[in-house]
Design a protein around this motif. Structure first.
Motif, PDB file in Angstrom:
ATOM      1  N   CYS A 197      -6.760 -42.076  25.829  1.00 59.22           N
ATOM      2  CA  CYS A 197      -7.517 -43.148  26.482  1.00 59.22           C
ATOM      3  C   CYS A 197      -6.855 -44.509  26.255  1.00 59.22           C
ATOM      4  CB  CYS A 197      -8.953 -43.168  25.954  1.00 59.22           C
ATOM      5  SG  CYS A 197      -9.985 -41.824  26.578  1.00 59.22           S
ATOM      6  N   ASP A 198      -6.377 -44.748  25.046  1.00 62.33           N
ATOM      7  CA  ASP A 198      -5.706 -46.023  24.758  1.00 62.33           C
ATOM      8  C   ASP A 198      -4.468 -46.189  25.629  1.00 62.33           C
ATOM      9  OD1 ASP A 198      -7.603 -46.630  22.886  1.00 62.33           O
ATOM     10  OD2 ASP A 198      -6.362 -46.100  21.149  1.00 62.33           O
ATOM     11  N   PHE A 199      -3.717 -45.106  25.802  1.00 64.88           N
ATOM     12  CA  PHE A 199      -2.494 -45.171  26.604  1.00 64.88           C
ATOM     13  C   PHE A 199      -2.804 -45.506  28.054  1.00 64.88           C
ATOM     14  CE2 PHE A 199       0.800 -43.158  29.228  1.00 64.88           C
ATOM     15  CZ  PHE A 199       1.931 -43.789  28.726  1.00 64.88           C
ATOM     16  N   LEU A 200      -3.927 -44.962  28.578  1.00 65.03           N
ATOM     17  CA  LEU A 200      -4.292 -45.169  29.979  1.00 65.03           C
ATOM     18  C   LEU A 200      -5.264 -46.334  30.162  1.00 65.03           C
ATOM     19  CD1 LEU A 200      -4.741 -41.439  31.049  1.00 65.03           C
ATOM     20  CD2 LEU A 200      -2.820 -42.948  31.563  1.00 65.03           C
ATOM     21  N   ARG A 201      -5.517 -47.049  29.079  1.00 63.15           N
ATOM     22  CA  ARG A 201      -6.418 -48.209  29.106  1.00 63.15           C
ATOM     23  C   ARG A 201      -7.836 -47.833  29.528  1.00 63.15           C
ATOM     24  NH1 ARG A 201      -2.612 -53.191  31.442  1.00 63.15           N
ATOM     25  NH2 ARG A 201      -1.001 -53.006  29.834  1.00 63.15           N
ATOM     26  N   LEU A 202      -8.283 -46.690  29.032  1.00 63.40           N
ATOM     27  CA  LEU A 202      -9.675 -46.286  29.182  1.00 63.40           C
ATOM     28  C   LEU A 202     -10.376 -46.533  27.858  1.00 63.40           C
ATOM     29  CD1 LEU A 202      -9.186 -42.797  30.913  1.00 63.40           C
ATOM     30  CD2 LEU A 202      -9.535 -45.001  32.023  1.00 63.40           C
ATOM     31  N   PHE A 203     -11.662 -46.826  27.916  1.00 62.85           N
ATOM     32  CA  PHE A 203     -12.425 -47.040  26.694  1.00 62.85           C
ATOM     33  C   PHE A 203     -13.040 -45.711  26.265  1.00 62.85           C
ATOM     34  CE2 PHE A 203     -16.597 -48.473  24.731  1.00 62.85           C
ATOM     35  CZ  PHE A 203     -16.026 -48.723  23.490  1.00 62.85           C
ATOM     36  N   PHE A 204     -12.600 -45.206  25.104  1.00 63.89           N
ATOM     37  CA  PHE A 204     -13.160 -43.963  24.578  1.00 63.89           C
ATOM     38  C   PHE A 204     -14.401 -44.324  23.767  1.00 63.89           C
ATOM     39  CE2 PHE A 204     -12.872 -40.285  21.454  1.00 63.89           C
ATOM     40  CZ  PHE A 204     -13.449 -39.389  22.339  1.00 63.89           C
ATOM     41  N   LEU A 205     -15.558 -44.114  24.379  1.00 58.97           N
ATOM     42  CA  LEU A 205     -16.809 -44.582  23.785  1.00 58.97           C
ATOM     43  C   LEU A 205     -17.224 -43.752  22.579  1.00 58.97           C
ATOM     44  CD1 LEU A 205     -19.351 -46.341  23.778  1.00 58.97           C
ATOM     45  CD2 LEU A 205     -20.318 -44.828  25.531  1.00 58.97           C
ATOM     46  N   ASP A 206     -17.154 -42.419  22.691  1.00 62.71           N
ATOM     47  CA  ASP A 206     -17.660 -41.610  21.588  1.00 62.71           C
ATOM     48  C   ASP A 206     -17.276 -40.140  21.760  1.00 62.71           C
ATOM     49  OD1 ASP A 206     -19.011 -41.104  19.221  1.00 62.71           O
ATOM     50  OD2 ASP A 206     -20.902 -41.988  19.906  1.00 62.71           O
ATOM     51  N   HIS A 207     -17.275 -39.454  20.629  1.00 65.96           N
ATOM     52  CA  HIS A 207     -17.233 -37.996  20.593  1.00 65.96           C
ATOM     53  C   HIS A 207     -18.491 -37.576  19.847  1.00 65.96           C
ATOM     54  CE1 HIS A 207     -15.076 -34.065  19.104  1.00 65.96           C
ATOM     55  NE2 HIS A 207     -16.217 -33.827  19.720  1.00 65.96           N
ATOM     56  N   ILE A 208     -19.351 -36.844  20.531  1.00 67.88           N
ATOM     57  CA  ILE A 208     -20.643 -36.479  19.963  1.00 67.88           C
ATOM     58  C   ILE A 208     -20.746 -34.979  19.813  1.00 67.88           C
ATOM     59  CG2 ILE A 208     -23.134 -36.445  20.416  1.00 67.88           C
ATOM     60  CD1 ILE A 208     -22.879 -39.210  21.592  1.00 67.88           C
ATOM     61  N   ILE A 209     -21.130 -34.553  18.615  1.00 67.88           N
ATOM     62  CA  ILE A 209     -21.368 -33.137  18.327  1.00 67.88           C
ATOM     63  C   ILE A 209     -22.871 -32.904  18.326  1.00 67.88           C
ATOM     64  CG2 ILE A 209     -21.050 -31.276  16.662  1.00 67.88           C
ATOM     65  CD1 ILE A 209     -18.614 -32.873  15.592  1.00 67.88           C
ATOM     66  N   ILE A 210     -23.304 -31.946  19.116  1.00 67.87           N
ATOM     67  CA  ILE A 210     -24.735 -31.745  19.346  1.00 67.87           C
ATOM     68  C   ILE A 210     -25.210 -30.460  18.684  1.00 67.87           C
ATOM     69  CG2 ILE A 210     -26.476 -31.279  21.135  1.00 67.87           C
ATOM     70  CD1 ILE A 210     -24.931 -33.161  22.956  1.00 67.87           C
ATOM     71  N   GLY A 211     -26.308 -30.580  17.937  1.00 69.78           N
ATOM     72  CA  GLY A 211     -26.984 -29.430  17.355  1.00 69.78           C
ATOM     73  C   GLY A 211     -28.410 -29.369  17.879  1.00 69.78           C
ATOM     74  N   ASP A 212     -29.211 -28.552  17.261  1.00 66.50           N
ATOM     75  CA  ASP A 212     -30.609 -28.398  17.673  1.00 66.50           C
ATOM     76  C   ASP A 212     -31.434 -29.534  17.083  1.00 66.50           C
ATOM     77  OD1 ASP A 212     -33.074 -27.599  18.513  1.00 66.50           O
ATOM     78  OD2 ASP A 212     -33.140 -25.745  17.343  1.00 66.50           O
ATOM     79  N   GLY A 213     -31.712 -30.556  17.904  1.00 60.61           N
ATOM     80  CA  GLY A 213     -32.521 -31.686  17.457  1.00 60.61           C
ATOM     81  C   GLY A 213     -31.770 -32.719  16.655  1.00 60.61           C
ATOM     82  N   LYS A 214     -30.441 -32.635  16.622  1.00 60.34           N
ATOM     83  CA  LYS A 214     -29.667 -33.615  15.861  1.00 60.34           C
ATOM     84  C   LYS A 214     -28.262 -33.719  16.447  1.00 60.34           C
ATOM     85  CE  LYS A 214     -28.780 -29.951  12.454  1.00 60.34           C
ATOM     86  NZ  LYS A 214     -28.916 -29.547  11.036  1.00 60.34           N
TER      87      LYS A 214
END
Length: 207
Positions: free
Chosen positions: A180-197
């Protein structure tokens, strides 16, 4: 070339399906539109009996034409449904959790957003078993550019319900951020999803 490349008469001809032994469906609709000064608004004001005056138009075809005109009117009256704004980890989690939190295999999804964090498209890009299949960073970046993405988010689930990131998750996050940095995109987040958290790399200060 898609529906937008067709004329009004051609679109209506698709709906009525057939013409007469001496006239194609397109020719029939051209004749009717000519009687309406080639104005779809005028066509929409015709009654069932008005349409049945045209040779080749019976009740079924007349109803089909009127139904199409009515749908056009309703679309104009309908409020434009806006895509959700996903500018927080909690908002992203709430959007994605019903899709992947209960799966018994890992899936990776990329969320492509506009500059105002409004969603363009959510796209599944990886499916695995208990661990996620490899993610092709190049294909993700290509997809993001094709959709005019400004902000990118990556989400995946942990079927084990242990939301702590693995070494592979850390490596993937680093690669996505670099791409994303190379292509000038903003990498907002990486989210790991579980059950209710969930686990957010950005909230944990790891981006």
């Amino acid at each position: 070339l898609g529906a937008s490349a067709l004329s009004d008469a051609e679109l209506l001809a698709i709906l009525i399906g057939s013409g007469t032994p001496n006239e194609s469906a397109v020719g029939l609709m051209k004749r009717i539109l000519n009687g309406c000064n080639n104005n779809l608004n005028t066509l929409g004001k015709l009654s069932l009996s008005d349409l049945k005056q045209y040779k080749g138009i019976g009740p079924a075809k007349a109803i089909t034409i009127l139904a199409a005109c009515e749908l056009g009117k309703r679309r104009q009256r309908a409020a434009i449904e806006e895509s959700p704004i996903l500018n927080s980890s909690e908002g992203i989690y709430n959007y994605m959790r019903t899709t992947i939190q209960d799966l018994d295999v890992e899936e990776g999804w990329m969320l492509m957003l506009k500059q105002n964090f409004r969603l363009i498209e959510a796209k599944r890009i990886s499916v695995g078993g208990l661990t996620m299949a490899p993610v092709d960073i190049r294909l993700m970046m290509k997809e993001a550019l094709m959709k005019n993405t400004t902000v990118l988010v990556f989400c995946h689930n942990h079927p084990s319900n242990n939301i702590q990131p693995s070494r592979a998750d850390d490596q993937l996050t680093h690669q996505l951020k670099a791409g994303c940095d190379f292509l000038r995109l903003f990498f907002l987040d990486h989210i790991i999803i579980g059950d209710g958290k969930f686990f957010s790399y950005r909230e944990e200060g790891r981006l």
